[in-house]
Design a protein around this motif. Structure first.
Motif, short mmCIF file in Angstrom:
data_model
loop_
_atom_site.label_atom_id
_atom_site.label_comp_id
_atom_site.label_asym_id
_atom_site.label_seq_id
_atom_site.Cartn_x
_atom_site.Cartn_y
_atom_site.Cartn_z
N TYR A 34 -31.55 47.29 54.65
CA TYR A 34 -31.73 48.64 54.13
C TYR A 34 -31.59 48.69 52.61
O TYR A 34 -32.16 49.57 51.95
CB TYR A 34 -30.78 49.63 54.82
CG TYR A 34 -29.38 49.66 54.28
CD1 TYR A 34 -29.02 50.56 53.27
CD2 TYR A 34 -28.40 48.82 54.79
CE1 TYR A 34 -27.72 50.61 52.79
CE2 TYR A 34 -27.10 48.86 54.31
CZ TYR A 34 -26.77 49.76 53.31
OH TYR A 34 -25.49 49.81 52.84
N LYS A 57 -27.81 54.00 41.59
CA LYS A 57 -27.94 54.76 42.83
C LYS A 57 -27.65 53.86 44.03
O LYS A 57 -26.97 54.27 44.98
CB LYS A 57 -29.34 55.35 42.94
CG LYS A 57 -29.50 56.26 44.15
CD LYS A 57 -30.86 56.96 44.15
CE LYS A 57 -30.97 57.90 45.35
NZ LYS A 57 -32.27 58.61 45.37
N HIS A 62 -25.21 53.66 48.20
CA HIS A 62 -25.52 52.87 49.38
C HIS A 62 -24.56 51.70 49.62
O HIS A 62 -24.35 51.32 50.77
CB HIS A 62 -26.96 52.34 49.29
CG HIS A 62 -27.99 53.42 49.22
ND1 HIS A 62 -28.38 54.15 50.32
CD2 HIS A 62 -28.69 53.93 48.17
CE1 HIS A 62 -29.28 55.05 49.97
NE2 HIS A 62 -29.49 54.94 48.66
N ASP A 106 -32.75 46.30 50.62
CA ASP A 106 -34.09 45.89 50.18
C ASP A 106 -35.08 47.06 50.30
O ASP A 106 -35.95 47.24 49.44
CB ASP A 106 -34.58 44.71 51.02
CG ASP A 106 -33.76 43.46 50.79
OD1 ASP A 106 -33.21 43.31 49.68
OD2 ASP A 106 -33.66 42.63 51.72
N ALA A 107 -34.93 47.85 51.36
CA ALA A 107 -35.83 49.00 51.56
C ALA A 107 -35.62 50.04 50.47
O ALA A 107 -36.58 50.60 49.93
CB ALA A 107 -35.58 49.62 52.93
N VAL A 108 -34.37 50.29 50.12
CA VAL A 108 -34.07 51.27 49.07
C VAL A 108 -34.61 50.79 47.72
O VAL A 108 -35.15 51.56 46.93
CB VAL A 108 -32.55 51.52 48.99
CG1 VAL A 108 -32.21 52.38 47.78
CG2 VAL A 108 -32.06 52.21 50.25
N LYS A 109 -34.48 49.48 47.46
CA LYS A 109 -35.03 48.92 46.22
C LYS A 109 -36.55 49.09 46.18
O LYS A 109 -37.13 49.41 45.14
CB LYS A 109 -34.68 47.43 46.11
CG LYS A 109 -33.25 47.14 45.72
CD LYS A 109 -33.04 45.63 45.60
CE LYS A 109 -31.62 45.30 45.19
NZ LYS A 109 -31.38 43.84 45.10
N ALA A 110 -37.21 48.85 47.32
CA ALA A 110 -38.66 48.96 47.39
C ALA A 110 -39.13 50.38 47.13
O ALA A 110 -40.24 50.61 46.62
CB ALA A 110 -39.16 48.50 48.76
N LEU A 111 -38.28 51.36 47.44
CA LEU A 111 -38.61 52.77 47.19
C LEU A 111 -38.39 53.18 45.75
O LEU A 111 -38.64 54.32 45.37
CB LEU A 111 -37.78 53.67 48.12
CG LEU A 111 -38.13 53.60 49.62
CD1 LEU A 111 -37.12 54.39 50.44
CD2 LEU A 111 -39.55 54.11 49.86
N GLY A 112 -37.86 52.25 44.93
CA GLY A 112 -37.72 52.52 43.51
C GLY A 112 -36.37 53.07 43.08
O GLY A 112 -36.24 53.60 41.98
N ALA A 113 -35.34 52.94 43.93
CA ALA A 113 -34.01 53.44 43.57
C ALA A 113 -33.43 52.60 42.44
O ALA A 113 -33.64 51.39 42.36
CB ALA A 113 -33.09 53.40 44.78
#
Length: 302
Positions: free
Chosen positions: A190, A203, A208, A192-199
């Motif tokens: 998750y 943040k 997280h 990695d997913a947050v990073k991919a969304l540009g966070a």
């Protein structure tokens, strides 16, 4: 648009219900540990005593009364009097807020800097991780009481300097625990997913990672308060902490040791007060560790 707002509100309600369920489950696990509950109730009682007790004592904790020197425990003086004729029970009650203040503030200082160092080191890694951890290793190489003793010796003997010293020697422990937890959480999908969304990094770290590593931090903070109180009392015992006539328990114990054989109450009651507070935090901290252990949660769900 209304549909999106409704979905958002439903998500918030479900999140709130989940938090309540987790809190209820945590309390049930903690409640099973009778020793931890006893420690928690004792801490609550001592905290209320520290908060309200000084308003109900009839003697002044600092003014001497040489007509009542070293009196044994009685109905008039429940814990007896010290070598200056001051009521020991009154001084212990007035010293309790000092004890809690030193314990909580020093751990707050240590956890604040330790958490920051641990998060930065664990999240970014590389050269920054290596440098920060080597500094922590140097601090950990010294036994805690010796490091605090060295710091107070440089800064001078006072209650404020004791808090600073205990806070500094608490930093490496928090930094190590937070770094290890951050390394484990950082590898999860998750993140990695947050990073991919540009966070942004901040943040990710504070929204997280930090909320998911609070359990070991809370347990360590609880146990560290006991260590901080014991260390601060030890420094005051050596004359490097609170200065007379402050009713600090370590200083009271130091003053009473000269009369241990003829008037043992002068050292016994301050010493037993330190033991009770430290024991309460240690027992409660152990219970928290068991209640927050993920393995116990899995076993419970089965």
């Amino acid at each position: 648009m209304k549909g999106n707002m409704a979905e958002t509100s439903m998500v918030k309600v479900q999140s709130g219900n989940t938090k309540l369920a987790n809190l209820s489950s945590f309390y049930k696990r903690l409640k099973r540990n009778k020793a931890a509950m006893a420690g928690g109730y004792l801490i609550l009682f001592l905290f209320l005593t520290a908060l309200l007790g000084p308003y109900f004592t009839q003697y002044d904790p600092t003014i001497p009364d040489y007509t009542a020197k070293l009196e044994s425990p009685s109905k008039v003086h429940w814990f007896g009097t010290d070598h200056h004729g001051r009521d020991i029970f009154t001084r212990i009650i007035h010293g309790m807020p000092i004890t809690f203040y030193v314990g909580f503030v020093s751990v707050l200082i240590g956890s604040f800097f330790g958490i920051g160092i641990g998060l930065i080191s664990g999240y970014y890694g590389g050269m920054m991780d290596a440098v920060l951890m080597r500094v922590m290793d140097v601090l950990l190489a010294f036994p805690g009481i010796l490091l605090a003793l060295a710091i107070v010796s440089v800064l001078g003997g006072s209650l404020t300097n004791v808090i600073i010293a205990v806070g500094i020697f608490s930093i490496p422990t928090f930094a190590r625990i937070v770094r290890g937890s951050t390394l484990a959480v950082r590898k999860l999908e998750y993140i990695d997913a947050v990073k991919a969304l540009g966070a942004t990094d901040m943040k990710i770290i504070f929204q997280h990672i930090l909320p998911n590593i609070l359990s070991p931090i809370i347990v360590q903070a609880t146990l560290r308060i006991a260590t901080a109180i014991l260390t601060a009392s030890g420094l005051s015992f050596l004359g490097l902490g609170a200065q007379p006539p402050t009713p600090e328990w370590g200083a009271m114990l130091s003053a009473g040791r000269s009369y241990m054989f003829d008037h043992p109450h002068a050292a016994f009651f301050p010493g037993i007060a330190i033991v009770i507070v430290v024991l309460a935090f240690n027992i409660f901290g152990d219970g928290l560790r068991d209640a927050l252990d993920p393995k116990m949660k899995k076993g419970e769900s089965r």
